[in-house]
Design an enzyme around this catalytic site. Structure first.
Site, short mmCIF file in Angstrom:
data_model
loop_
_atom_site.label_atom_id
_atom_site.label_comp_id
_atom_site.label_asym_id
_atom_site.label_seq_id
_atom_site.Cartn_x
_atom_site.Cartn_y
_atom_site.Cartn_z
N LYS A 30 12.10 -10.99 13.41
CA LYS A 30 12.35 -11.40 12.02
C LYS A 30 11.60 -10.49 11.04
O LYS A 30 12.16 -10.02 10.05
CB LYS A 30 11.90 -12.85 11.86
N GLY A 90 0.84 -1.20 0.00
CA GLY A 90 0.00 0.00 0.00
C GLY A 90 0.87 1.24 0.00
O GLY A 90 0.81 2.05 -0.89
N PHE A 91 1.68 1.35 1.07
CA PHE A 91 2.62 2.48 1.21
C PHE A 91 1.90 3.81 1.25
O PHE A 91 2.49 4.85 0.95
CB PHE A 91 3.68 2.44 0.09
N GLN A 135 11.07 -5.39 7.52
CA GLN A 135 10.49 -4.07 7.29
C GLN A 135 11.59 -3.01 7.24
O GLN A 135 11.55 -2.09 6.43
CB GLN A 135 9.49 -3.75 8.40
N GLY A 192 1.69 -5.95 4.75
CA GLY A 192 3.02 -6.51 4.59
C GLY A 192 3.89 -6.51 5.83
O GLY A 192 4.82 -7.30 5.93
N GLY A 251 7.09 1.32 10.70
CA GLY A 251 6.87 1.26 9.26
C GLY A 251 7.38 2.47 8.49
O GLY A 251 7.92 2.32 7.39
N GLU A 252 7.25 3.64 9.05
CA GLU A 252 7.61 4.85 8.31
C GLU A 252 9.08 5.20 8.43
O GLU A 252 9.73 5.61 7.47
CB GLU A 252 6.77 6.04 8.80
N LYS A 270 7.40 1.58 19.61
CA LYS A 270 7.29 2.80 18.81
C LYS A 270 7.20 2.36 17.34
O LYS A 270 7.79 1.36 16.97
CB LYS A 270 8.49 3.71 19.02
N GLY A 271 6.46 3.09 16.56
CA GLY A 271 6.17 2.65 15.19
C GLY A 271 7.43 2.48 14.36
O GLY A 271 8.40 3.22 14.49
#
Lengths: 201, 713
Positions: free
Chosen positions: B608, B217-218, B613, B445, B679-680, B676-677
């Site tokens: 993993k 998606g991103f 990511q 993902g 993905g970004e 703490k996130g």
């Protein structure tokens, strides 16, 4: 100003600001209401009967002559494991084996696959899908995937890459796997999965 | 104590389905009587449709309906006129995909065309200050800059980028009575349900959205674009289920994009490397019909302890469709400007780039004047530099070669706010001792299905094999959009909280039950592991408690939210990214040789998948630094390279072996699971690290993304 439903158009620090959307409710054009839902039948000379072997099974389908092998698999033979990412031969998500060679199934018309032997991701595992192909297991072990959408194409391409002997080094694997895009960025792990499987083959 | 499931290097729980083709994405659901819809896109950037001819298309074999009147719909853009090139003007519905596709090519439109401007640099186009981005200032930036001993002043640009997940935007819409079911490729099923309900004027309760598997998606799947609304509309109009899958070309018009940007950044420093002034001006393209802003000014304001700082954010509305969030939205480009300028300053001061950053570490969040929760940035620099081999870097640009190639090393800091949002979850214990947890989240993902399961398993005292986390259905308990690195902290904390409550409920029932071996025990003394409830002397189990109660299962629903924590603590993820490149001086070719990053993202739930990511974000950053750029023909607004052959994304051979490490820490003030996130932030430091490595290799300060060979010739 109508209420907005387009939430979270922006994702910023500490705040998710909804954008306001001003939309006039005027028609672009006024078209006739829908006609009765009956279409002109497709002329017989635009249809073909395709017989081919898919994953070891004889299959027959009547298809529009314009149908790609990819759409035959996904839309007619209930084999959606083969993915459509571009329909232009640029991403490799639709990779299958045709007579043991890897091809982009979006670039082949179904009628060109007459009498061909096609292997898709659904046909790779043995024993009714119970026993994974070693490369499938290696993809799991090395986490050579994230969203999973390019994965069937990567796996099929990797199986062919190993069979072709293009696995002499990680650099060689990278080169010969560069027809399969992965936007999540799992390339390092994909190379590891192929490298290990080739060594153990 | 059983080994915690959190922290185990598990493979993703849905990996087997993904490697066997058994994972079912939106377009692949079997729906009886399905028709195919293909959107016809307008070919002017501004105007109105004066005539649309559908006769040839309707006469095409297999074509059933052509919808051209969207007047009853609410779309994100005007429906009474053309606001951007590629705006949908019709939907062709046919019995087969081939007929619909061919039919769409036969629809002909004529337009009343108006002069359109699609170039944000076109002369005479006024820029605006967005309402949600007022100018920011602290101290006396103008005075501090004027009196600074050393100054850096750079202008930078970046091209528009498109997310290009490999799965195309896809929707199947089916009506049964007044109930609408959508199988949609969305990062936010409940947002899609609300938007489609609003678009069609129906109740949100009449819409159910499924999105169990999302093929990347991103950010492109956050908003609910035209094709989703038109699929639902077409299915209602024709009375049969309709599937709409955008083509790759249509993706460039049918979803948002990372906007092209223009930056100027000035730093003022003492000769000792203390930065005391920062001025940052940035401008991006916008649609005329909708304002879009993102996190461009965040890191220039926040990252370093600069006492005198100002930022100004502008947007330039032109005749394009609206930008949207793309991985690291805004933050990655603001950081590109900041970290490029810091690298230039380090060069001019002859100070090591890591050392310069250490000299400017703040002691608190200077924007909000609140303490940091955790900020292990020094550890990131130390670990990253050591494992990368930063000490081998030559400070003098262009001084290291490998054969004919120039070799350079560069680094950049990364940071991203730790977004958390309210989330609900339902936990259900079954009589067989297995548990399910439900929330209307998604997994595009990162491995949410796996990582939230790990959190839930520990809270329930169950092994991983006994717990399933179910997502991808808008009817599940309310979850935030799967974006902005929000999911692990928000959904994970909701699962944790709810599963704790379910475990407590079982303990409560056991100690109150005269038939339980735990009857009368102090609940605080009861431990749960492998589904057994134990004190030092007695034992019960989830299964036995349910059996005695005659219940097939027991449910509990719970919520978690960050409350007002963000007003008291500053919680961000941090990282240090190190890159090595080679540059062929004759060809101008840049190759990334290595990237290593060290991240402080709090507690790592699923090591993993987190590593995947982290290195996946590097691939996105390599694309941003060296390859990606959407090219518009400003004569008519058409996108010239709207394909995966012409819009370059990194292929396998563009990437070296990538690696990352996580600082062993947790952030208990941020959320109950200490995360703490992730993905970004994984993309935020990559492009500047590569750009700085190119400078170290060549001595050329390149400030336009992507860095293409011609810039190095």
């Amino acid at each position: 100003m109508p209420e907005t439903f387009d939430e979270a158009t922006t994702l910023k620090r500490r705040t998710f600001v909804a954008a306001s959307t001003a939309v006039a409710g005027l028609p672009l054009l006024t078209s006739d209401r829908l006609p009765a839902s009956a279409s002109t039948p497709t002329p017989a000379d635009q249809l073909s009967t395709v017989r081919l072997t898919v994953n070891g099974e004889q299959r027959t389908a009547q298809v529009d002559n314009r149908t790609s092998l990819l759409d035959l698999l996904r839309e007619h033979l209930d084999l959606p494991g083969t993915k459509k990412g571009c329909d232009q031969g640029a991403c490799g998500a639709c990779t299958v084996l045709v007579d043991d060679r890897r091809v982009n199934s979006c670039l082949i018309l179904a009628v060109m696959a007459q009498d061909a032997n096609v292997t898709t991701i659904e046909g790779l595992a043995r024993g009714r899908g119970e026993q994974l192909h070693p490369l499938q297991q290696a993809f799991i072990d090395h986490d050579g995937l994230q969203c999973g959408y390019c994965t069937p194409g990567q796996v099929m391409s990797g199986v062919a890459c190993i069979a072709e002997g293009h696995t002499g080094s990680r650099a060689e694997i990278r080169e010969w796997m560069s027809g399969n895009l992965c936007r999540c960025g799992a390339y390092t792990n994909i190379v590891s999965a192929i490298e290990q499987t080739a060594k153990e083959a | 104590m059983a080994t915690p499931v959190v922290g185990q290097r598990l493979s993703r729980v849905d990996a087997r389905r993904k490697v066997t083709g058994a994972a079912t994405y939106s377009a692949e659901h079997r729906v009886e009587g399905l028709l195919y819809g293909v959107i016809v896109n307008g070919t002017v950037a501004r105007g109105t449709v004066s005539r649309i001819s559908v006769d040839a298309a309707l006469g095409h074999p297999g074509v059933l309906h052509i919808l051209t009147d969207f007047g009853s719909l609410r779309l994100a853009h005007p429906v009474d006129r053309i606001a951007f090139y590629g705006q949908p003007i019709a939907v062709v519905v046919a019995e087969t995909l081939e007929a619909a596709t061919h039919g769409a090519s036969l629809v002909e439109a004529t337009y009343e065309q108006q002069a359109a401007v699609t170039d944000l640099d076109a002369p005479g186009i006024p820029s605006q200050t967005p309402a949600d981005e007022p100018d920011y200032s602290r101290g006396d930036p103008a005075g501090a800059l004027a009196s600074a001993q050393v100054k850096v002043d750079l202008e930078l640009t970046s091209a528009r980028e498109n997310h290009n997940p490999i799965e195309l935007p896809s929707t199947i819409a089916r009506w049964q009575g007044g109930q609408l079911t959508l199988w949609d490729k969305t990062q936010w099923s409940q947002g899609a349900a609300r938007t489609v309900a609003g678009a069609l004027g129906i109740a949100v309760g009449d819409v159910r959205v499924h999105n169990e598997f999302v093929g990347g998606g991103f950010g492109s799947g956050i908003q609910t674009y035209d094709h989703v609304r038109l699929a639902a509309f077409a299915a209602r109009e024709v009375g049969k289920p309709v599937k709409v899958v955008l083509t790759r070309r249509q993706f460039y018009y049918g979803a948002g994009f990372r906007p092209a940007s223009r930056h100027r950044i000035a730093l003022g420093s003492s000769t000792a490397g203390r930065v005391n002034a920062l001025a940052y001006d940035v401008r991006i393209e916008n649609a005329r019909y909708q304002s879009y802003t993102d996190g461009l000014t965040d890191l220039p304001q926040f990252l370093y302890g600069v006492p005198n700082t100002r930022t100004a954010y502008r947007v330039t509305p032109v005749d394009v469709h609206s930008p949207c969030s793309m991985r690291g939205p805004g933050v990655v480009l603001g950081n590109f400007a900041l970290e490029t300028a810091m690298d230039q300053l380090a060069h001019e001061l002859a100070v090591d780039p890591v050392e310069l950053r250490l000299r400017n570490e703040p002691t608190q969040d200077e924007v909000n004047r609140i303490p940091f929760s955790t900020r292990k940035l020094r550890e990131c620099y130390e670990t990253g530099a050591r494992r990368f081999g930063w000490s081998r870097r030559h400070a003098e640009p262009g001084s290291r070669t490998d054969g004919d190639l120039l070799i350079g090393m560069g680094m950049a800091t990364a940071s991203y706010h730790n977004n958390r949002r309210d989330c609900s979850a339902r936990a259900r214990m079954h009589a067989d001792g297995t548990a399910e947890v439900f929330a209307a989240s998604a997994d595009m993902g990162p491995g949410t299905t796996t990582s939230v399961m790990q959190v839930a398993a520990d809270a329930l005292g169950l092994p991983a094999s006994a717990v399933t986390f179910r997502l991808g259905d808008s009817s599940y308990p309310t979850a935030p959009l799967h974006a902005a690195a929000t999911t692990m902290a928000s959904v994970g904390s909701a699962a944790h909280t709810t599963c704790n409550a379910l475990r407590a409920e079982f303990i409560r029932r056991a100690v109150a039950d005269p038939n339980s071996p735990l009857h009368g025990a102090n609940p605080a003394d009861v431990r749960v592991r492998d589904g057994r409830l134990e004190t030092s002397g007695a034992r019960d189990s989830y299964r036995d408690i349910l059996r005695r109660a005659g219940l097939p299962s027991l449910d509990i629903t719970g919520n978690w939210g960050p409350g007002d924590a963000d007003s008291k603590i500053s919680t961000y993820g941090y990282g240090a990214v190190f890159a090595e490149v080679s540059v062929d001086p004759l060809l101008g070719l840049v190759r990334v040789r290595r990237i290593f990053a060290a991240y402080d993202v709090g507690r790592v739930i699923s090591p993993k998948l987190a590593h995947s990511q982290a290195i996946g974000g590097m691939v996105g950053g390599i694309g941003m630094a060296l390859l990606e750029g959407t090219v518009t023909d400003h004569r008519d607004g058409r996108i010239v390279n709207a394909s995966l052959a012409d819009y370059l994304v990194p292929v396998n051979a563009d990437d070296p072996d990538l690696d990352a490490a996580f600082i062993n820490t947790e952030d208990p003030q941020a959320d109950p699971i200490g995360v703490k996130g992730l993905g970004e932030i994984t993309i935020v430091g990559v492009a500047p690290a590569i750009g700085n490595a190119v400078f170290n290799a060549t001595g050329k300060r390149l400030t336009d993304l992507p860095i293409r060979p011609e810039a190095l010739l």
